[in-house]
Design an enzyme around this catalytic site. Structure first.
Site, PDB file in Angstrom:
ATOM      1  N   MET A 249      14.911  31.648  -6.292  1.00  0.00           N
ATOM      2  CA  MET A 249      15.578  32.399  -7.344  1.00  0.00           C
ATOM      3  C   MET A 249      15.102  33.849  -7.367  1.00  0.00           C
ATOM      4  SD  MET A 249      15.441  29.581 -10.439  1.00  0.00           S
ATOM      5  CE  MET A 249      13.687  29.239 -10.264  1.00  0.00           C
ATOM      6  N   ASP A 605      -4.413  46.410  12.350  1.00  0.00           N
ATOM      7  CA  ASP A 605      -4.292  46.720  10.932  1.00  0.00           C
ATOM      8  C   ASP A 605      -5.427  46.103  10.120  1.00  0.00           C
ATOM      9  OD1 ASP A 605      -2.771  47.648   8.517  1.00  0.00           O
ATOM     10  OD2 ASP A 605      -2.689  45.491   8.165  1.00  0.00           O
TER      11      ASP A 605
END
Length: 635
Positions: A249, A605
């Site tokens: 949702m 990273d």
């Protein structure tokens, strides 16, 4: 309140008697010694009297469409002990100052008011409600409210095992536990914290203490966990669980994408292929879930279809946020502050008028899924629901290739097979245990790295049976580029006429970390977390997204992805190997290369805060098999 309860009981009894006399059978005279039965006329008169004199359901909690709101969800806190990608926007969530949050007494004052008006079920949510220090006391005081039948909690399960005995004693009657994956490494990736085994212990404790069913909430998202549907269903064979699959949702900040949503019908079709005997269970009028059961299984499964088939017509839920705002619809952006009115000294009657006005404004149904995605609404952690709404990369059509044992953390641990067998044995899931054993037997084992100086530190971790070789097979080359048309413009190659064949490609990359970063990675002491695990997951995801990253690549439905990382202490390096397999008209070399490259960049990273002197090198194809141009094995 007491009058309302008594009148409801009497009304139910009269209705029961009326049903008994409405079948068309003649009403007979009682036998000697039996009490006389009322005539139909008497029953009708009594029913009419009760209808006229019964206390109606609270007008303040009844909306303009006749929906009676008897279920209240109260958020106890905005804080959480996890850092889930699905729950918070990437930039984080500004928390409400403590002084602006509801106090314990304010929570109980509002709860008493709602229960007095007819609310008979309260669910405590968060954030994570079980990190609130006085949660047991709150449950105990709610338990004393006359007319409140159910006190539930929705939790991430981290603190559940040790708190549940106290909560049960205080009066907790229902438990929902949020769990989106049965893969420990994927769990850690999603929530940015460890704790998978704590959640499983919490589920076990709930079963042990007699909660039945124990509800497990699983938000299903394409590309992340839809491949685990059958594994979740298998849990219900031996355990009294209600596994509730929830359609993904949209909430503010969770980057909802229609392509990520797996609909109820699609999930149902997948499950029915494995268990065609799946039976639908009757639904309560206000139920949000469509329930099913596999004959012979202890538990059941349910589907919450907020997006594809909304259940607004029977909605009976209201929500109070941690800062005291009343929300009449989960997907609505209108709120009214009960906290401000409480602190301004509003009387009970004034509060009820405010609540009644908000409920009266509730719409017939929420907007459609695409409209919801455009609406401004709170991030879910600030609303007071804990459903695992993961943020994953943009969904592709490729087959999800997460495998529980290919994404297990790479740190040295005890015997993995023994750990999993012990866990599932404790949870008493015979079928699932056999499934685990099948996986263990069918998958090549992961390399668990170590720092022993006598280890083969230069190993390239090739798959079993694969050896570095020279060119083999009828390898043909071309002097012409294949990704340009007759006028020299970039174009995709037409593979429509090519036959489907089994394609396998292996690629590698090397990341030279330097001694300081290498040691931190080796000992898993980076502040950002387990660099090897995160890089491995990045490699898996990158392979699945190759066609979206490289413009002229065809989309490939991958059958299998494996990313392995090996520590090379002689060079202070990490050697990465990515293997991809698919059956189709085009190869998977780019998928393997992209996987290795992105895993390497992820390591960069993770370590760049320690050292900028990191080198990524040797990104290359090791081998490829299948296709018209023959096999290739790098010498």
């Amino acid at each position: 309140m007491a009058a309302r309860t008594v009148s409801r009981i009497l009304l139910g009894l009269v209705r029961s008697s009326a049903r008994g006399c409405s079948s068309g059978a003649p009403v007979t005279q009682p036998s000697p010694g039996e009490p006389s039965r009322p005539s139909r006329e008497e029953l009708s008169t009594r029913l009419q009297f009760l209808r006229e004199h019964a206390a109606p359901f609270s007008a303040f909690l009844t909306d303009s469409f006749g929906r009676q709101h008897s279920y209240l969800r109260i958020s106890l806190t905005e804080k959480c002990n996890l850092r889930c990608q699905y729950c918070m926007p990437e930039e984080g969530v500004p928390l409400t100052p403590k002084a602006d949050l509801l106090t314990t007494e304010e929570i109980l004052t509002l709860a008493r008011l709602f229960v007095k008006e007819g609310v008979d079920k309260i669910r405590l949510t968060g954030g994570e409600p079980l990190i609130r220090p006085d949660v047991v006391d709150i449950v105990g005081q709610l338990h004393q409210l006359e007319g409140l039948r159910t006190i539930g909690v929705t939790t991430n399960g981290i603190n559940l095992a040790w708190l549940l005995p106290k909560l049960q004693q205080a009066g907790l009657s229902a438990i929902n536990i949020s769990l989106d994956t049965l893969v420990p490494a994927k769990f850690e990736f999603i929530v940015r914290r460890k704790g998978f085994h704590k959640v499983m212990e919490g589920i076990h404790k709930a079963i042990e203490l007699g909660y039945n069913p124990v509800k497990v909430n699983c938000v299903v998202m394409r590309g992340l966990n839809e491949d685990e549907l059958l594994n979740f269903v298998a849990l219900t064979e031996g355990l009294p669980l209600d596994v509730r699959f929830i359609e993904y949702m949209p909430f503010d900040g969770n980057k909802w994408n229609f392509k990520k949503m797996v609909s109820y019908k699609e999930m149902l079709d997948t499950i029915r292929q494995q268990w065609p005997g799946l039976v639908k269970l009757p639904e309560e009028e206000s139920s949000t879930a469509k329930a099913y059961k596999i004959p012979g299984f202890r538990g059941q499964i349910s589907f919450i279809t907020s997006m594809s088939e909304h259940f607004c017509g029977t909605c009976n839920r209201l929500r109070i946020t941690a800062d005291g705002n009343l929300k009449v619809c989960l997907f609505g952006n209108s709120e009214v502050s009960l906290r401000d009115h409480l602190r301004a000294g509003a009387s009970e009657e004034e509060l009820l008028r405010i609540i009644g006005a908000a409920v009266g404004r509730k719409k017939r149904q929420h907007a459609g899924m695409f409209s919801i995605a455009q609406m401004k609404n709170r991030p879910m952690i600030l609303i007071g629901i804990f459903l695992m709404l993961q943020e994953s990369p943009p969904a592709s059509q490729s087959i999800s290739s997460w495998h529980p044992f290919l994404v297990w953390c790479l740190k040295p641990r005890g015997n993995f097979s023994d750990q999993m067998a012990t866990l599932w044995k404790r949870l008493r899931v015979p079928k699932t245990l056999s499934l685990v054993q099948q996986w263990l037997g069918s998958v090549s084992p992961l390399r668990h790295y170590n720092s022993h100086t006598d280890s083969d530190t230069n190993s390239k971790c090739l798959s079993p049976g694969s050896q570095a070789q020279g060119h083999s097979g009828p390898r043909s080359t071309s002097n012409h580029l294949t990704h340009v048309d007759s006028e020299g413009r970039a174009a995709m190659v037409d593979v429509g006429g090519k036959p489907d064949t089994e394609r396998v490609a292996v690629a590698s990359a090397v990341v030279l970390l330097g001694p300081v970063a290498f040691k931190l990675v080796q000992q898993n002491q980076l502040k950002k977390g387990d660099a090897l695990m995160v890089a491995q997951l990045a490699g898996v995801q990158a392979a699945k997204q190759t066609s979206q990253l490289i413009p002229l690549c065809h989309h490939v439905a991958l059958n299998h992805i494996q990313v392995q990382l090996e520590l090379d202490s002689t060079r202070h390096a990490v050697v990465i190997q990515a293997s991809c397999r698919a059956r189709g008209p085009t190869g998977v070399e780019m998928e393997a290369l992209t996987s290795a490259a992105l895993a390497a960049l992820t390591l960069y990273d993770m370590c760049k805060a320690v050292s900028r002197d990191i080198v990524v090198e040797e990104i290359k194809l090791i081998s490829k098999t299948g296709g018209q141009r023959g096999d290739f094995h790098r010498a």
